[in-house]
Design a protein around this motif. Structure first.
Motif, PDB file in Angstrom:
ATOM      1  N   LEU A   1       5.400-109.005   1.391  1.00 42.62           N
ATOM      2  CA  LEU A   1       4.550-108.210   2.291  1.00 42.62           C
ATOM      3  C   LEU A   1       5.209-108.032   3.653  1.00 42.62           C
ATOM      4  O   LEU A   1       5.108-106.964   4.276  1.00 42.62           O
ATOM      5  CB  LEU A   1       3.185-108.888   2.454  1.00 42.62           C
ATOM      6  N   GLU A   2       5.904-109.073   4.103  1.00 41.42           N
ATOM      7  CA  GLU A   2       6.598-108.983   5.394  1.00 41.42           C
ATOM      8  C   GLU A   2       7.758-108.000   5.298  1.00 41.42           C
ATOM      9  O   GLU A   2       8.003-107.213   6.224  1.00 41.42           O
ATOM     10  CB  GLU A   2       7.092-110.359   5.815  1.00 41.42           C
ATOM     11  N   ALA A   3       8.469-108.011   4.178  1.00 41.84           N
ATOM     12  CA  ALA A   3       9.576-107.074   3.985  1.00 41.84           C
ATOM     13  C   ALA A   3       9.084-105.633   3.958  1.00 41.84           C
ATOM     14  O   ALA A   3       9.807-104.704   4.347  1.00 41.84           O
ATOM     15  CB  ALA A   3      10.318-107.397   2.687  1.00 41.84           C
ATOM     16  N   MET A   4       7.842-105.428   3.542  1.00 40.48           N
ATOM     17  CA  MET A   4       7.260-104.085   3.508  1.00 40.48           C
ATOM     18  C   MET A   4       6.735-103.646   4.870  1.00 40.48           C
ATOM     19  O   MET A   4       6.292-102.507   5.033  1.00 40.48           O
ATOM     20  CB  MET A   4       6.110-104.042   2.490  1.00 40.48           C
ATOM     21  N   GLY A   5       6.762-104.567   5.847  1.00 37.47           N
ATOM     22  CA  GLY A   5       6.276-104.217   7.182  1.00 37.47           C
ATOM     23  C   GLY A   5       4.779-104.307   7.333  1.00 37.47           C
ATOM     24  O   GLY A   5       4.210-103.761   8.282  1.00 37.47           O
ATOM     25  N   LEU A   6       4.092-105.023   6.426  1.00 37.18           N
ATOM     26  CA  LEU A   6       2.641-105.111   6.470  1.00 37.18           C
ATOM     27  C   LEU A   6       2.139-106.339   7.216  1.00 37.18           C
ATOM     28  O   LEU A   6       1.013-106.334   7.732  1.00 37.18           O
ATOM     29  CB  LEU A   6       2.071-105.116   5.045  1.00 37.18           C
TER      30      LEU A   6
ATOM     31  N   SER B   1       0.291-120.210   4.225  1.00 36.36           N
ATOM     32  CA  SER B   1       0.236-120.144   2.762  1.00 36.36           C
ATOM     33  C   SER B   1      -0.687-121.210   2.171  1.00 36.36           C
ATOM     34  O   SER B   1      -1.363-120.978   1.170  1.00 36.36           O
ATOM     35  CB  SER B   1       1.642-120.289   2.172  1.00 36.36           C
ATOM     36  N   ARG B   2      -0.727-122.394   2.796  1.00 36.34           N
ATOM     37  CA  ARG B   2      -1.561-123.465   2.249  1.00 36.34           C
ATOM     38  C   ARG B   2      -3.040-123.102   2.331  1.00 36.34           C
ATOM     39  O   ARG B   2      -3.788-123.245   1.358  1.00 36.34           O
ATOM     40  CB  ARG B   2      -1.284-124.777   2.992  1.00 36.34           C
ATOM     41  N   ASN B   3      -3.450-122.610   3.499  1.00 38.89           N
ATOM     42  CA  ASN B   3      -4.856-122.197   3.639  1.00 38.89           C
ATOM     43  C   ASN B   3      -5.173-121.009   2.738  1.00 38.89           C
ATOM     44  O   ASN B   3      -6.259-120.930   2.152  1.00 38.89           O
ATOM     45  CB  ASN B   3      -5.168-121.849   5.092  1.00 38.89           C
ATOM     46  N   LEU B   4      -4.230-120.082   2.644  1.00 41.81           N
ATOM     47  CA  LEU B   4      -4.448-118.924   1.780  1.00 41.81           C
ATOM     48  C   LEU B   4      -4.648-119.328   0.331  1.00 41.81           C
ATOM     49  O   LEU B   4      -5.512-118.784  -0.372  1.00 41.81           O
ATOM     50  CB  LEU B   4      -3.262-117.964   1.878  1.00 41.81           C
TER      51      LEU B   4
ATOM     52  N   ASN C   1       5.982-116.652  -1.465  1.00 39.72           N
ATOM     53  CA  ASN C   1       6.831-115.597  -2.034  1.00 39.72           C
ATOM     54  C   ASN C   1       6.193-114.215  -1.862  1.00 39.72           C
ATOM     55  O   ASN C   1       6.869-113.242  -1.506  1.00 39.72           O
ATOM     56  CB  ASN C   1       7.088-115.864  -3.524  1.00 39.72           C
ATOM     57  N   VAL C   2       4.897-114.131  -2.111  1.00 45.31           N
ATOM     58  CA  VAL C   2       4.195-112.852  -1.938  1.00 45.31           C
ATOM     59  C   VAL C   2       4.191-112.448  -0.462  1.00 45.31           C
ATOM     60  O   VAL C   2       4.403-111.273  -0.118  1.00 45.31           O
ATOM     61  CB  VAL C   2       2.751-112.944  -2.475  1.00 45.31           C
ATOM     62  N   MET C   3       3.959-113.426   0.416  1.00 42.79           N
ATOM     63  CA  MET C   3       3.942-113.133   1.850  1.00 42.79           C
ATOM     64  C   MET C   3       5.305-112.609   2.316  1.00 42.79           C
ATOM     65  O   MET C   3       5.390-111.713   3.165  1.00 42.79           O
ATOM     66  CB  MET C   3       3.540-114.379   2.642  1.00 42.79           C
ATOM     67  N   ALA C   4       6.369-113.139   1.747  1.00 40.27           N
ATOM     68  CA  ALA C   4       7.709-112.660   2.093  1.00 40.27           C
ATOM     69  C   ALA C   4       7.879-111.203   1.692  1.00 40.27           C
ATOM     70  O   ALA C   4       8.473-110.396   2.433  1.00 40.27           O
ATOM     71  CB  ALA C   4       8.773-113.526   1.425  1.00 40.27           C
TER      72      ALA C   4
ATOM     73  N   ASN D   1       0.602-105.276  -6.409  1.00 34.88           N
ATOM     74  CA  ASN D   1      -0.166-105.653  -7.585  1.00 34.88           C
ATOM     75  C   ASN D   1      -1.430-106.370  -7.140  1.00 34.88           C
ATOM     76  O   ASN D   1      -1.664-106.573  -5.945  1.00 34.88           O
ATOM     77  CB  ASN D   1       0.668-106.522  -8.534  1.00 34.88           C
ATOM     78  N   GLU D   2      -2.262-106.767  -8.094  1.00 38.22           N
ATOM     79  CA  GLU D   2      -3.555-107.354  -7.743  1.00 38.22           C
ATOM     80  C   GLU D   2      -3.401-108.610  -6.901  1.00 38.22           C
ATOM     81  O   GLU D   2      -4.137-108.824  -5.932  1.00 38.22           O
ATOM     82  CB  GLU D   2      -4.334-107.668  -9.026  1.00 38.22           C
ATOM     83  N   ARG D   3      -2.423-109.440  -7.236  1.00 36.82           N
ATOM     84  CA  ARG D   3      -2.215-110.686  -6.496  1.00 36.82           C
ATOM     85  C   ARG D   3      -1.780-110.396  -5.062  1.00 36.82           C
ATOM     86  O   ARG D   3      -2.324-110.967  -4.116  1.00 36.82           O
ATOM     87  CB  ARG D   3      -1.154-111.533  -7.223  1.00 36.82           C
ATOM     88  N   SER D   4      -0.828-109.486  -4.896  1.00 39.24           N
ATOM     89  CA  SER D   4      -0.341-109.144  -3.548  1.00 39.24           C
ATOM     90  C   SER D   4      -1.441-108.502  -2.715  1.00 39.24           C
ATOM     91  O   SER D   4      -1.578-108.761  -1.516  1.00 39.24           O
ATOM     92  CB  SER D   4       0.842-108.188  -3.651  1.00 39.24           C
TER      93      SER D   4
END
Length: 353
Positions: free
Chosen positions: A58-63, A35-38, A53-56, A12-15
């Motif tokens: 993205l990591e699960a997707m292998g990105l 995450s804090r800097n992001l 949460n979003v980073m988790a 989605n747009e946020r991810s």
């Protein structure tokens, strides 16, 4: 690292924005981002917890991945590939930049000829990209003055090509079994009567046509020798390719770890041995324009931690005669380098036709 489970449509747009920020930070600094800097960089208001949460996901997707436990996140090679294919905004060269490249290349071609213009292209790509510039080309004699077969031992002969510019190429050919020594002279006379002043490509076309139409002029063994020579002219082997690399020192800049130094050492060894040059030409032939190989997705030159951006250049008949581009870290400036490689390849092709 896992392969991505989905593509851009799953974000989605946020991810998508968080993924973009992670990649762009990596391309700029080579460092992971937390995450804090992001949360401070994003154009939308999100807490560090929401970003995590979003980073988790993205990591699960292998990105993206964490280089070590307490670090932020960096893009995987697959994540970089998706970014380049789907999110990268490729820039364009300004009119001034195009004119400068064209002026430089044309002047070198006028002064020195083909070899020097290829060397200039490699050096210029290195300077503009801060990477190593690479040119792989077919070794070519522009126009043929003389050809000769010299008998060797063990059923082999040396094929000597002399160009009108004085350049000489030697290639070893296997002799048809039972070929008499006189056939070497006969084959040389036959070719010299027909190909003087032609390019290698023109010579191959003419001789192939004549062999089809006038088989009775030559016996089968002499014809076999000529066909063996034509096969050698067609290239396809590493020793029939020239390799020009400029700016290798750029590959040693900003090394972060011993394993990176080992990777560069292996790369230098591969370049010295011309490993995989034929394959690089073949891969470039699969697409009309720029090809991008990121990290471990293609095992060119042992490049598990590097990227290659290349584009082919062609002769008058639209045959690929070489490839040029850059080798650099996976965090190179793709938006800048891609149009430079593309324009330079097209310019070299025009100069050589």
């Amino acid at each position: 690292m896992t392969e991505p489970l989905g593509g851009l449509k799953e974000l989605n747009e946020r991810s998508r924005e968080i993924f973009r920020q992670i990649v762009e930070t990596y391309l700029e600094t080579g460092a992971p981002v937390g995450s804090r800097n992001l949360s401070r960089q994003l154009p939308m208001t999100l807490s560090p917890a929401s970003v995590r949460n979003v980073m988790a996901d993205l990591e699960a997707m292998g990105l993206i991945y964490a280089p070590h436990a307490s670090a932020g996140r960096m893009p995987t090679h697959a994540g970089l590939r998706m970014f380049v294919d789907c999110l990268l905004e490729i820039g364009d060269l300004s009119t001034r930049e195009r004119e400068q490249i064209q002026r430089q290349m044309t002047a070198e071609y006028t002064r020195q000829g083909v070899d020097e213009v290829l060397s200039e292209a490699s050096g210029m790509l290195s300077g503009l990209s801060r990477c190593a510039g690479l040119v792989v080309a077919e070794k070519q004699i522009n126009r043929i003055k003389h050809i000769e077969f010299v008998n060797l031992d063990n059923g082999r002969a040396l094929l000597v090509l002399v160009g009108e510019d004085g350049a000489v190429e030697n290639r070893v050919v296997n002799l048809p079994e039972g070929l008499p020594p006189s056939a070497l002279i006969e084959a040389g006379n036959y070719l010299n009567a027909r190909i003087r002043g032609l390019t290698l490509h023109e010579a191959k076309e003419r001789i192939n046509q004549e062999l089809k139409e006038k088989r009775d002029l030559l016996d089968e063994l002499t014809k076999g020798l000529i066909e063996a020579g034509l096969a050698e002219w067609s290239g396809g082997r590493e020793e029939t390719k020239s390799l020009i690399v400029r700016g290798r020192a750029h590959l040693l800049e900003d090394l972060k770890a011993i394993e990176e130094l080992e990777r560069i050492r292996l790369l230098f060894e591969d370049l010295e041995s011309k490993k995989e040059l034929v394959r690089l030409l073949d891969l470039a032939d699969e697409a009309e324009g720029v090809r991008i190989f990121i990290g471990s997705e293609n095992q060119l030159f042992s490049l598990s931690g590097s990227s290659v951006i290349v584009a082919p250049f062609r002769d008058n008949d639209r045959n690929i005669v070489g490839v040029l581009g850059v080798i650099g870290p996976t965090r190179l400036n793709y938006a800048r380098v891609i149009p430079v490689v593309d324009y330079t390849a097209k310019l070299v092709g025009r100069l050589l036709t």
